[in-house]
Design a protein around this motif. Structure first.
Motif, PDB file in Angstrom:
ATOM      1  N   ARG A   1       8.264   7.801 -12.394  1.00  0.00           N
ATOM      2  CA  ARG A   1       6.955   8.302 -11.990  1.00  0.00           C
ATOM      3  C   ARG A   1       6.477   7.582 -10.742  1.00  0.00           C
ATOM      4  O   ARG A   1       6.936   6.480 -10.424  1.00  0.00           O
TER       5      ARG A   1
ATOM      6  N   LEU B   1       3.037   6.252  -8.418  1.00  0.00           N
ATOM      7  CA  LEU B   1       1.667   5.772  -8.555  1.00  0.00           C
ATOM      8  C   LEU B   1       0.962   6.001  -7.220  1.00  0.00           C
ATOM      9  O   LEU B   1       1.150   5.251  -6.261  1.00  0.00           O
TER      10      LEU B   1
ATOM     11  N   GLY C   1      -2.617   6.722  -5.007  1.00  0.00           N
ATOM     12  CA  GLY C   1      -4.061   6.541  -5.007  1.00  0.00           C
ATOM     13  C   GLY C   1      -4.557   5.652  -3.887  1.00  0.00           C
ATOM     14  O   GLY C   1      -5.678   5.821  -3.404  1.00  0.00           O
TER      15      GLY C   1
ATOM     16  N   ARG D   1      -5.181  -2.128  -7.687  1.00  0.00           N
ATOM     17  CA  ARG D   1      -5.356  -1.079  -8.691  1.00  0.00           C
ATOM     18  C   ARG D   1      -4.465  -1.328  -9.899  1.00  0.00           C
ATOM     19  O   ARG D   1      -3.365  -1.886  -9.777  1.00  0.00           O
TER      20      ARG D   1
ATOM     21  N   TRP E   1      -2.587   0.450 -13.210  1.00  0.00           N
ATOM     22  CA  TRP E   1      -2.021   1.744 -13.585  1.00  0.00           C
ATOM     23  C   TRP E   1      -1.428   1.680 -14.986  1.00  0.00           C
ATOM     24  O   TRP E   1      -0.960   0.629 -15.429  1.00  0.00           O
ATOM     25  N   SER E   2      -1.410   2.822 -15.653  1.00  0.00           N
ATOM     26  CA  SER E   2      -0.712   2.948 -16.927  1.00  0.00           C
ATOM     27  C   SER E   2       0.779   3.114 -16.662  1.00  0.00           C
ATOM     28  O   SER E   2       1.185   4.010 -15.901  1.00  0.00           O
TER      29      SER E   2
ATOM     30  N   THR F   1       1.962   6.623 -18.343  1.00  0.00           N
ATOM     31  CA  THR F   1       1.568   7.914 -17.765  1.00  0.00           C
ATOM     32  C   THR F   1       1.522   7.917 -16.243  1.00  0.00           C
ATOM     33  O   THR F   1       1.545   8.971 -15.618  1.00  0.00           O
ATOM     34  N   GLY F   2       1.386   6.729 -15.629  1.00  0.00           N
ATOM     35  CA  GLY F   2       1.217   6.662 -14.186  1.00  0.00           C
ATOM     36  C   GLY F   2      -0.209   6.885 -13.737  1.00  0.00           C
ATOM     37  O   GLY F   2      -0.488   6.949 -12.530  1.00  0.00           O
ATOM     38  N   ASP F   3      -1.141   7.004 -14.670  1.00  0.00           N
ATOM     39  CA  ASP F   3      -2.543   7.237 -14.331  1.00  0.00           C
ATOM     40  C   ASP F   3      -3.190   5.957 -13.813  1.00  0.00           C
ATOM     41  O   ASP F   3      -2.899   4.854 -14.296  1.00  0.00           O
ATOM     42  N   GLU F   4      -4.090   6.117 -12.851  1.00  0.00           N
ATOM     43  CA  GLU F   4      -4.871   4.982 -12.355  1.00  0.00           C
ATOM     44  C   GLU F   4      -5.982   4.668 -13.348  1.00  0.00           C
ATOM     45  O   GLU F   4      -6.798   5.532 -13.682  1.00  0.00           O
ATOM     46  N   LEU F   5      -6.025   3.427 -13.813  1.00  0.00           N
ATOM     47  CA  LEU F   5      -7.015   3.010 -14.805  1.00  0.00           C
ATOM     48  C   LEU F   5      -8.152   2.209 -14.197  1.00  0.00           C
ATOM     49  O   LEU F   5      -9.247   2.162 -14.755  1.00  0.00           O
TER      50      LEU F   5
ATOM     51  N   CYS G   1      -9.675   0.809 -10.168  1.00  0.00           N
ATOM     52  CA  CYS G   1      -9.638   0.555  -8.730  1.00  0.00           C
ATOM     53  C   CYS G   1     -10.594  -0.599  -8.472  1.00  0.00           C
ATOM     54  O   CYS G   1     -11.820  -0.419  -8.488  1.00  0.00           O
TER      55      CYS G   1
END
Length: 301
Positions: free
Chosen positions: A69, A71, A73, A100, A102-103, A106-110, A112
């Protein structure tokens, strides 16, 4: 255990230059020699490492070098990256003045995290994962409480850009390295610098504690040298010379018996501790060169 330094995997990670890399906490040397399928009964789809790039995107990879994945952002180039001790999170430091979180799954930004006035260059986590420390080009560092997302103390003392930071395994000391040629040791209990080491004659590129017992830490520099320092009295107990150009990074394997350095002379060197162990007492920690991997011109393209 073999002194030979052999390449086991090549990953074409980025079109632009790679600015940082880190192993997942569960990754190990044995995993790197594995092929796609299963590794010790586990799936090859598990994250084993991450890389950061000057294009502002970081990537996560499997043990066999499969891309898992991206990342995305950051609004500017990345510097270094670091996995959280839990293995569930990963942090990236960016030239957009943020770092930042990240998970990994999932690759989601948690998160910033803003607060720096200039580029953020490095991030390190407290051993229990509750805190993070960040440093950058504004010459000082910050310590963050991840439970609330706030800065709890500022590390002010360096007079030039700060490029590396690391937590001691004891949880209350932090070491930073700077372009002012010094390494500083900070004590969170006293909320200040407890020792300044005039470590090198040029920029300090990396600082790393021995991650198991924390008996010593290493500093690498553009002066071509890597030095080993006692965590007890901050004396220099070993100088590793062998590179012919600026040393860009250094790291210490868990247990403290092996140190790795990489340089602009296109070599990666492994240094073996004489006698093993992690304690930095009166006898010191002595390393000798144990293996060299040379990166040829065509392998850099």
């Amino acid at each position: 255990t073999d002194d030979a330094c052999k390449r086991v995997l090549t990953v074409k990670a980025h079109e632009d230059r790679c600015t940082g890399a880190d192993f997942h906490p569960t990754a190990c040397a044995a995993m790197l020699g594995a092929t796609e399928g299963t590794v010790d009964g586990g799936p090859s789809e598990a994250v084993a490492m991450g890389t950061a790039c000057a294009d502002g995107v970081a990537h996560l990879w499997s043990v066999g070098g499969k891309h898992l994945r991206s990342l995305k952002g950051h609004a500017d180039r990345l510097a270094r990256m670091a996995f959280h001790p839990s293995g569930e999170l990963v942090a990236t430091a960016g030239f957009d003045h943020t770092w930042r979180l990240w998970s990994v799954e999932t690759g989601d930004e948690l998160l910033c995290q803003e607060g720096h006035s200039r580029a953020v260059y490095d991030v390190s986590f407290h051993p229990d994962g509750s805190l993070a420390a960040s440093v950058g080009l504004e010459a000082h560092g910050r310590v963050w409480d991840l439970r609330v997302g706030k800065c709890i103390t500022t590390l002010v003392g360096h007079v030039k850009q700060c490029l590396s930071v690391d937590f001691s395994p004891n949880g209350y000391q932090i070491v930073t390295g700077s372009d002012d040629h010094t390494a500083r040791v900070w004590d969170l209990r006293k909320r200040g610098c407890v020792y300044t080491i005039p470590a090198h004659s040029r920029l300090i590129s990396a600082v790393r504690y021995e991650p198991t017992a924390g008996g010593y830490f290493v500093t690498s520099s553009y002066d071509h040298a890597v030095k080993v320092w006692s965590a007890r009295d901050f004396s220099c107990i070993n100088t590793l010379r062998g590179h012919d150009a600026k040393v860009m990074c250094a790291d210490v394997a868990p247990g403290g018996a092996t140190c790795c350095t990489v340089s602009y002379d296109r070599t990666l060197k492994l240094w073996r501790q004489q006698g093993g162990g992690t304690r930095a007492g009166a006898g010191g920690v002595k390393f000798e060169e144990g293996g060299v991997l040379e990166v040829k011109e065509e392998e850099q393209e």
